[in-house]
Every structure is written in structure tokens, then in C-alpha cells.
Motif scaffolding. Structure first.
Motif, PDB file in Angstrom:
ATOM      1  N   SER A 178      94.891  27.078  22.909  1.00  0.00           N
ATOM      2  CA  SER A 178      95.189  27.754  21.658  1.00  0.00           C
ATOM      3  C   SER A 178      96.061  28.991  21.899  1.00  0.00           C
ATOM      4  O   SER A 178      97.022  29.238  21.158  1.00  0.00           O
ATOM      5  CB  SER A 178      93.894  28.148  20.968  1.00  0.00           C
ATOM      6  OG  SER A 178      94.135  28.974  19.872  1.00  0.00           O
ATOM      7  N   ARG A 179      95.747  29.766  22.914  1.00  0.00           N
ATOM      8  CA  ARG A 179      96.545  30.950  23.247  1.00  0.00           C
ATOM      9  C   ARG A 179      97.954  30.561  23.682  1.00  0.00           C
ATOM     10  O   ARG A 179      98.920  31.227  23.337  1.00  0.00           O
ATOM     11  CB  ARG A 179      95.869  31.763  24.346  1.00  0.00           C
ATOM     12  CG  ARG A 179      94.714  32.624  23.855  1.00  0.00           C
ATOM     13  CD  ARG A 179      94.269  33.615  24.910  1.00  0.00           C
ATOM     14  NE  ARG A 179      93.963  33.012  26.196  1.00  0.00           N
ATOM     15  CZ  ARG A 179      92.775  32.522  26.552  1.00  0.00           C
ATOM     16  NH1 ARG A 179      91.766  32.565  25.703  1.00  0.00           N
ATOM     17  NH2 ARG A 179      92.589  32.005  27.747  1.00  0.00           N
ATOM     18  N   SER A 180      98.063  29.465  24.427  1.00  0.00           N
ATOM     19  CA  SER A 180      99.375  29.003  24.876  1.00  0.00           C
ATOM     20  C   SER A 180     100.243  28.594  23.698  1.00  0.00           C
ATOM     21  O   SER A 180     101.437  28.911  23.654  1.00  0.00           O
ATOM     22  CB  SER A 180      99.227  27.820  25.834  1.00  0.00           C
ATOM     23  OG  SER A 180      98.537  28.199  26.983  1.00  0.00           O
ATOM     24  N   ILE A 181      99.663  27.900  22.742  1.00  0.00           N
ATOM     25  CA  ILE A 181     100.404  27.491  21.548  1.00  0.00           C
ATOM     26  C   ILE A 181     100.833  28.721  20.763  1.00  0.00           C
ATOM     27  O   ILE A 181     101.962  28.800  20.270  1.00  0.00           O
ATOM     28  CB  ILE A 181      99.562  26.528  20.686  1.00  0.00           C
ATOM     29  CG1 ILE A 181      99.405  25.196  21.419  1.00  0.00           C
ATOM     30  CG2 ILE A 181     100.198  26.318  19.318  1.00  0.00           C
ATOM     31  CD1 ILE A 181      98.437  24.244  20.773  1.00  0.00           C
ATOM     32  N   TRP A 182      99.964  29.701  20.643  1.00  0.00           N
ATOM     33  CA  TRP A 182     100.278  30.935  19.911  1.00  0.00           C
ATOM     34  C   TRP A 182     101.418  31.698  20.594  1.00  0.00           C
ATOM     35  O   TRP A 182     102.348  32.154  19.953  1.00  0.00           O
ATOM     36  CB  TRP A 182      99.018  31.787  19.810  1.00  0.00           C
ATOM     37  CG  TRP A 182      99.212  33.086  19.117  1.00  0.00           C
ATOM     38  CD1 TRP A 182      99.169  34.317  19.672  1.00  0.00           C
ATOM     39  CD2 TRP A 182      99.491  33.299  17.731  1.00  0.00           C
ATOM     40  NE1 TRP A 182      99.396  35.281  18.739  1.00  0.00           N
ATOM     41  CE2 TRP A 182      99.595  34.682  17.528  1.00  0.00           C
ATOM     42  CE3 TRP A 182      99.654  32.445  16.648  1.00  0.00           C
ATOM     43  CZ2 TRP A 182      99.873  35.232  16.288  1.00  0.00           C
ATOM     44  CZ3 TRP A 182      99.926  33.004  15.413  1.00  0.00           C
ATOM     45  CH2 TRP A 182     100.027  34.382  15.244  1.00  0.00           C
ATOM     46  N   LYS A 183     101.366  31.812  21.930  1.00  0.00           N
ATOM     47  CA  LYS A 183     102.415  32.513  22.669  1.00  0.00           C
ATOM     48  C   LYS A 183     103.750  31.777  22.565  1.00  0.00           C
ATOM     49  O   LYS A 183     104.796  32.407  22.410  1.00  0.00           O
ATOM     50  CB  LYS A 183     102.024  32.671  24.137  1.00  0.00           C
ATOM     51  CG  LYS A 183     100.975  33.727  24.367  1.00  0.00           C
ATOM     52  CD  LYS A 183     100.666  33.862  25.841  1.00  0.00           C
ATOM     53  CE  LYS A 183      99.615  34.916  26.073  1.00  0.00           C
ATOM     54  NZ  LYS A 183      99.313  35.073  27.507  1.00  0.00           N
ATOM     55  N   SER A 229     104.702  29.853  20.097  1.00  0.00           N
ATOM     56  CA  SER A 229     105.183  30.038  18.722  1.00  0.00           C
ATOM     57  C   SER A 229     105.829  31.408  18.544  1.00  0.00           C
ATOM     58  O   SER A 229     106.888  31.524  17.914  1.00  0.00           O
ATOM     59  CB  SER A 229     104.036  29.886  17.727  1.00  0.00           C
ATOM     60  OG  SER A 229     103.466  28.609  17.815  1.00  0.00           O
ATOM     61  N   LEU A 230     105.222  32.441  19.091  1.00  0.00           N
ATOM     62  CA  LEU A 230     105.808  33.785  19.017  1.00  0.00           C
ATOM     63  C   LEU A 230     107.126  33.870  19.782  1.00  0.00           C
ATOM     64  O   LEU A 230     108.071  34.508  19.334  1.00  0.00           O
ATOM     65  CB  LEU A 230     104.827  34.831  19.548  1.00  0.00           C
ATOM     66  CG  LEU A 230     103.644  35.147  18.653  1.00  0.00           C
ATOM     67  CD1 LEU A 230     102.710  36.134  19.350  1.00  0.00           C
ATOM     68  CD2 LEU A 230     104.096  35.699  17.321  1.00  0.00           C
TER      69      LEU A 230
END
Length: 88
Positions: free
Chosen positions: A11-16, A18-19
């Protein structure tokens, strides 16, 4: 197949990611706007020095569309060269 990542890590990897993509889009948009302004100012300067030619407006429109994109490519290429170590 065994995965070493946890759901939180994924989840953190996807968020990073995306940013990062959003940041690249934002920077590219600003660079294209600046490049368009520079090309427009350059074309107006040349138009004042050259006599009016038939079809000049179409040529200027073409340059206003193409040159900012070419400059954007050159800017990202220069950024890539400056920030990575190239071993040949």
C-alpha cells in the motif's frame, strides 16, 4: 509463488508511486508552460525583424506546438544525465 511484501508495504509503495507520477506531471506541466512562453517571445521577436511572409502564421503555430515539447524532452534528458552516473 511466495511474496516477501506485506499488505502495508504494498500500500505504501502504491502511494509513493502515485505521488511520484503526480510530481512528474506537475513539473512537466510547469516546464511546458515556461517553454511555450519562451518560444512565443522568441517568435514575436523574430516576427518583428522579418517581413511578413505568406503562411508565416501556420509556421509559427507549428513551432509553438512542437518546440515546447522538444525542449521538455531535452530538459528531462539533461536532468537524467546530471542525476545519474553513466558508466561506459
Amino acid at each position: 509463488m511466495v511474496s516477501d511484501s506485506t499488505p502495508g508495504q504494498e500500500s505504501r509503495s502504491i502511494w509513493k508511486l502515485s505521488l511520484y507520477v503526480l510530481w512528474i506531471c506537475l513539473v512537466s506541466s510547469v516546464l511546458v508552460a515556461v517553454n511555450t512562453g519562451m518560444v512565443f517571445a522568441f517568435s514575436k521577436g523574430i516576427e518583428s525583424k522579418l517581413p511578413s511572409l505568406v503562411g508565416m502564421d501556420q509556421i509559427v503555430q507549428f513551432f509553438l506546438f512542437i518546440f515546447p515539447i522538444i525542449l521538455l524532452y531535452a530538459e528531462w534528458y539533461a536532468w537524467d544525465v546530471l542525476t545519474t552516473r553513466r558508466v561506459r
